[in-house]
Design a protein around this motif. Structure first.
Motif, PDB file in Angstrom:
ATOM      1  N   LEU A 103     -24.979 -23.134  -0.547  1.00  0.00           N
ATOM      2  CA  LEU A 103     -24.288 -23.530  -1.764  1.00  0.00           C
ATOM      3  C   LEU A 103     -22.809 -23.179  -1.689  1.00  0.00           C
ATOM      4  O   LEU A 103     -22.398 -22.293  -0.926  1.00  0.00           O
ATOM      5  N   ILE A 146     -30.281 -22.148  -1.447  1.00  0.00           N
ATOM      6  CA  ILE A 146     -31.502 -22.655  -2.057  1.00  0.00           C
ATOM      7  C   ILE A 146     -32.443 -23.027  -0.921  1.00  0.00           C
ATOM      8  O   ILE A 146     -32.024 -23.652   0.057  1.00  0.00           O
ATOM      9  N   HIS A 182     -36.024 -22.057  -7.081  1.00  0.00           N
ATOM     10  CA  HIS A 182     -34.946 -21.357  -7.753  1.00  0.00           C
ATOM     11  C   HIS A 182     -34.522 -20.169  -6.891  1.00  0.00           C
ATOM     12  O   HIS A 182     -35.292 -19.679  -6.053  1.00  0.00           O
ATOM     13  N   ARG A 183     -33.327 -19.694  -7.107  1.00  0.00           N
ATOM     14  CA  ARG A 183     -32.806 -18.580  -6.313  1.00  0.00           C
ATOM     15  C   ARG A 183     -33.752 -17.374  -6.390  1.00  0.00           C
ATOM     16  O   ARG A 183     -34.213 -17.008  -7.461  1.00  0.00           O
ATOM     17  N   ASN A 234     -31.844 -13.752  -3.307  1.00  0.00           N
ATOM     18  CA  ASN A 234     -30.595 -14.478  -3.091  1.00  0.00           C
ATOM     19  C   ASN A 234     -29.452 -13.502  -2.877  1.00  0.00           C
ATOM     20  O   ASN A 234     -29.583 -12.297  -3.091  1.00  0.00           O
ATOM     21  N   TYR A 243     -31.367 -17.124 -11.452  1.00  0.00           N
ATOM     22  CA  TYR A 243     -31.617 -18.428 -12.065  1.00  0.00           C
ATOM     23  C   TYR A 243     -32.017 -18.194 -13.508  1.00  0.00           C
ATOM     24  O   TYR A 243     -32.337 -17.072 -13.916  1.00  0.00           O
ATOM     25  N   ASP A 252     -28.026 -25.771  -9.990  1.00  0.00           N
ATOM     26  CA  ASP A 252     -28.707 -25.716  -8.698  1.00  0.00           C
ATOM     27  C   ASP A 252     -29.542 -26.955  -8.427  1.00  0.00           C
ATOM     28  O   ASP A 252     -29.558 -27.464  -7.301  1.00  0.00           O
TER      29      ASP A 252
END
Length: 331
Positions: free
Chosen positions: A39, A45, A94-95, A102, A108, A115
């Motif tokens: 990202l 992700i 999701h993170r 992450n 998230y 995202d």
């Protein structure tokens, strides 16, 4: 508004059976290939792929719920259904939900459309001729509804489905503080706490956390967790601001791409506050409200040892019903 399309067997009319039994009777884990998307903010992700699309073939994007993953019972089932129908599918994690924390202090949340937009943009750039179809479960359903409403006709998703989406976050948080629903809250909060403790244990993130490990361990409700962690980490002015701005309900009237929303009246995660009025539904939104189904359950037959489900066929029927697919649909 559609009612009574789904009817559970006698032994699955209890909402907690509908909610818990699917977790205990997962279908076999599918074979998936992982891909990491980097990202712009330095985070990542993870995507789990089932097949790769040929030119012009549809891609079913699966967005899991709070603390879910490609291993969640509903993800396993929709992946199996996609495989049966020879549809390529990819799970957007999701993170911190793919098995690895992450990199950033942020994570998230229920209104995080940034995202999913990044994932959809990457897919559209790589597979420009492939229609993107999407299904979101629980938190993931709220994210999809908000994304569809924000993007309107610019949405990269051709058709979307939201299952058991907590479209009114404040009401859902209060519901989870009552009765047996507190069991679900406790289960999920413990997972969130462990991830936050993991970040505090990461030297580069420790001083960026708005709270200590001891304080984290005392956050036993979603309202408290969202006020002390979710809101400050993601730029909200407290929990009320977060719940107001992240809830998907106001976005239903703005949607311009075909979208199906499915709720159960007996969902133990929710109250009737999540149920939209007809005036709140855009023309492109189809809404199904069922008396039974629990939270992401919708068992409609089989046996308690091998339950059968309503939503997979309904999801794929809606997503693919108006698409012209290539003659060779093998993924």
């Amino acid at each position: 508004m559609i009612r009574q399309r789904f009817s559970p067997p006698w032994w699955a009319r209890n909402p907690h059976i509908q909610t818990i039994l699917p977790v205990l009777t997962k279908v076999d884990r599918p074979r998936l290939e992982r891909e990491r998307l980097e990202l712009d903010d330095g985070d990542f992700i993870d995507l789990d792929w089932q097949g790769q699309p040929k030119s012009g073939q549809v891609i079913v994007v699966i967005v899991h719920g709070l603390e879910g993953s490609s291993d969640s019972h509903y993800a396993r089932r929709i992946l199996a259904a996609c495989k049966t129908q020879k549809l390529c599918a990819v799970v957007h994690h999701h993170r911190s939900c793919s098995g690895e924390l992450n990199r950033l202090v942020r994570g998230y949340h229920s209104g995080d459309t940034q995202d999913i937009h990044a994932t959809l943009t990457q897919l559209k750039q790589r597979f420009p001729d492939s229609p993107l179809l999407a299904v979101g479960y629980s938190l993931g359903g709220n994210v999809l509804i908000k994304y569809q409403g924000e993007q309107q006709d610019n949405s990269l998703i051709e058709r979307a489905v939201a299952i058991s989406a907590p479209l009114h976050l404040a009401a859902c948080a209060k519901r989870l503080e009552k009765g047996f629903s507190k069991v679900y809250q406790s289960y999920l909060i413990k997972q969130l706490q462990q991830k936050m403790i993991g970040k505090i244990s990461t030297p580069s993130l420790k001083n960026l956390m708005p709270i200590s490990q001891t304080e984290i361990e005392h956050l036993t409700t979603f309202h408290a967790f969202d006020d002390q962690i979710t809101a400050p980490l993601h730029g909200f002015n407290g929990v009320d601001d977060y719940y107001h701005r992240a809830s998907g309900l106001p976005y239903l009237s703005q949607i311009q791409k075909p979208t199906l929303v499915i709720h159960a009246k007996d969902d133990p995660f929710m109250t009737h506050a999540v149920i939209p009025s007809s005036e709140q539904l855009a023309e492109q939104v189809e809404y199904e409200l069922h008396d039974n189904g629990g939270h992401v359950g919708f068992i409609d037959g089989g046996t308690p040892w091998r339950p059968r489900y309503y939503i997979e066929n309904r999801i794929l029927s809606f997503l693919t019903s108006h698409l012209n697919q290539p003659e060779n649909t093998t993924c």
